[in-house]
Design a protein around this motif. Structure first.
Motif, PDB file in Angstrom:
ATOM      1  N   VAL A   1       0.842  -1.331  -0.056  1.00 37.68           N
ATOM      2  CA  VAL A   1       0.293   0.151  -0.099  1.00 37.68           C
ATOM      3  C   VAL A   1       0.747   1.141  -0.064  1.00 37.68           C
ATOM      4  N   GLY A   2       0.551   2.106  -0.838  1.00 34.17           N
ATOM      5  CA  GLY A   2       1.335   3.298  -0.841  1.00 34.17           C
ATOM      6  C   GLY A   2       0.277   4.723  -1.507  1.00 34.17           C
ATOM      7  N   LEU A   3       0.837   5.685  -2.025  1.00 33.22           N
ATOM      8  CA  LEU A   3       0.239   6.812  -2.302  1.00 33.22           C
ATOM      9  C   LEU A   3      -0.395   6.606  -3.919  1.00 33.22           C
ATOM     10  N   ASP A   4      -1.746   6.212  -3.822  1.00 36.40           N
ATOM     11  CA  ASP A   4      -2.308   6.125  -5.032  1.00 36.40           C
ATOM     12  C   ASP A   4      -3.595   6.772  -5.254  1.00 36.40           C
ATOM     13  N   HIS A   5      -4.091   7.383  -6.145  1.00 31.74           N
ATOM     14  CA  HIS A   5      -5.430   7.948  -6.433  1.00 31.74           C
ATOM     15  C   HIS A   5      -5.595   9.076  -4.987  1.00 31.74           C
ATOM     16  N   THR A   6      -4.506   9.620  -4.829  1.00 35.59           N
ATOM     17  CA  THR A   6      -4.888  10.547  -3.643  1.00 35.59           C
ATOM     18  C   THR A   6      -5.920  11.462  -3.522  1.00 35.59           C
ATOM     19  N   HIS A   7      -6.290  11.891  -4.870  1.00 31.01           N
ATOM     20  CA  HIS A   7      -7.607  13.023  -5.096  1.00 31.01           C
ATOM     21  C   HIS A   7      -8.839  12.215  -4.452  1.00 31.01           C
ATOM     22  N   LEU A   8      -8.850  11.003  -4.703  1.00 29.95           N
ATOM     23  CA  LEU A   8     -10.130  10.319  -4.027  1.00 29.95           C
ATOM     24  C   LEU A   8      -9.866   9.451  -2.883  1.00 29.95           C
ATOM     25  N   LEU A   9      -8.758   8.913  -2.422  1.00 23.62           N
ATOM     26  CA  LEU A   9      -8.502   8.010  -1.430  1.00 23.62           C
ATOM     27  C   LEU A   9      -7.832   8.523  -0.003  1.00 23.62           C
ATOM     28  N   GLY A  10      -7.442   9.983  -0.475  1.00 25.93           N
ATOM     29  CA  GLY A  10      -6.826  10.631   0.847  1.00 25.93           C
ATOM     30  C   GLY A  10      -5.481  10.646   0.369  1.00 25.93           C
ATOM     31  N   ALA A  11      -4.906  11.783   1.255  1.00 26.76           N
ATOM     32  CA  ALA A  11      -3.397  12.287   0.927  1.00 26.76           C
ATOM     33  C   ALA A  11      -2.383  11.526   1.856  1.00 26.76           C
ATOM     34  N   THR A  12      -2.728  10.585   2.578  1.00 20.73           N
ATOM     35  CA  THR A  12      -1.646   9.771   3.260  1.00 20.73           C
ATOM     36  C   THR A  12      -1.927   8.206   3.190  1.00 20.73           C
TER      37      THR A  12
END
Length: 334
Positions: free
Chosen positions: A158-169
């Motif tokens: 798990v890493g930073l992906d689709h941060t505009h939808l799933l969250g910034a962290t």
């Protein structure tokens, strides 16, 4: 579309499936989420289930060449005529839901991904599948695949992906991925750090056994062998699942040609639709961990040799998604 329970309403998928007779109840399911590696992990699990003698469906996205590639059974994509029949079977339910949604604020009929999920499950039933592997498209908690009760849930890294939808962290995104965990259902994961903390907390709340790479199961990569990678694999500490401790020595992952087809000088991918898994090294062996342990949790090995199933399953694995061209090389983003 806003990432909310209203816009991503799982009840729409449930209503479509109910109209089709709830096909998701007709076979055993492995559910796979994660930021990286979920596509290749899902494909390898499906390949190994097929090698173990189970007729197995695989639902993944996106497709590379044609939409039929999203719906495979024992490695073979759905035929075009079959897909047309499946779409026709969906029409009455979709028309009724579209009509019911008309004029209702924030209400819509089924979305593309909700319909492709239903198509996949119905196709697997019509093909007589005994098992199916479903890859989450985005996140997990609100994904259209999250309407089923699997035999085992898998969360890759798990890493930073689709941060505009799933969250910034990472923690926020891990919360969405862990949304596929079901009460009492085993969870296999290769994530670590904050993502593991979130997964462990979710599994603990739901009384779901948690099997973690590097803890309950581990791998030790050996020398790169001609044509592939050899590694040792050990599993222990899962007495809650009535699974004995086991160690396998000298397992083998064959290296396949990276692309079946060709890549043009203009760097456009012209593959005929099949991308084969390949590569050697510690990274490949570690990436294999969730696949091997998932096969063990599903108890599909039977009397056959586990290493033989592992070899055959990897050897026949095909990916139909995530092909991107880069300087005349075809890169698989599984």
């Amino acid at each position: 579309m806003a990432y909310t329970e209203v816009a991503w309403d799982l009840d729409r998928t449930r209503r479509v499936l109910a109209a089709l007779g709830d096909p998701q109840l007709r076979f055993r399911i492995v559910h796979v989420a994660g930021s990286k590696g979920k596509g290749s992990t899902a494909a390898m699990i499906a390949g190994m289930l097929t090698a173990a003698g189970y007729r197995t469906g695989l639902y993944c996205s996106p497709h590379l060449h044609s939409i039929e590639e999203r719906f495979t059974v024992d490695g073979l994509p759905c035929e075009g005529d079959e897909l047309a029949e499946l779409v026709d079977m969906l029409r009455p339910a979709v028309a009724a839901m579209d009509a019911a949604a008309g004029g209702v604020p924030y209400e819509t009929g089924p979305t593309f991904f909700e319909l492709t999920t239903a198509i996949a499950l119905l196709h697997f039933v019509r093909c007589g599948a005994a098992a199916a592997v479903l890859e989450v498209r985005l996140g997990g908690r609100l994904d259209s695949t999250n309407v089923l009760t699997p035999l085992v849930s898998v969360i890759t890294s798990v890493g930073l992906d689709h941060t505009h939808l799933l969250g910034a962290t990472v923690r926020a995104i891990a919360h969405e991925k862990a949304g596929i965990v079901k009460p009492g259902i085993p969870v296999v994961t290769a994530c670590g750090g904050q993502a593991l903390d979130v997964s462990a907390a979710t599994a603990g709340t739901l009384s779901s056994p948690l099997l973690v790479a590097g803890r309950e199961f581990s791998v030790d990569a050996r020398e790169a062998a001609p044509g592939g990678q050899r590694f040792d694999y050990s599993f222990s500490g899962a007495q809650d699942l009535a699974l004995p401790d086991v160690t396998h020595k000298n397992l083998f992952i064959p290296q396949a040609p990276p692309v079946q087809g060709r890549v043009s000088s203009s760097t456009a991918c012209e593959s005929s639709g099949h991308v084969l898994l390949g590569g050697t090294g510690t990274g490949v062996a570690h990436g294999h961990l969730p696949v091997v342990i998932t096969l063990r949790v599903t108890r599909t090995g039977g009397a056959r040799d586990h290493g033989d199933i592992d070899h055959q399953g990897h050897e026949q694995t095909r990916l139909h998604s995530g092909c991107r061209s880069a300087r005349a090389r075809c890169v698989v983003d599984g």
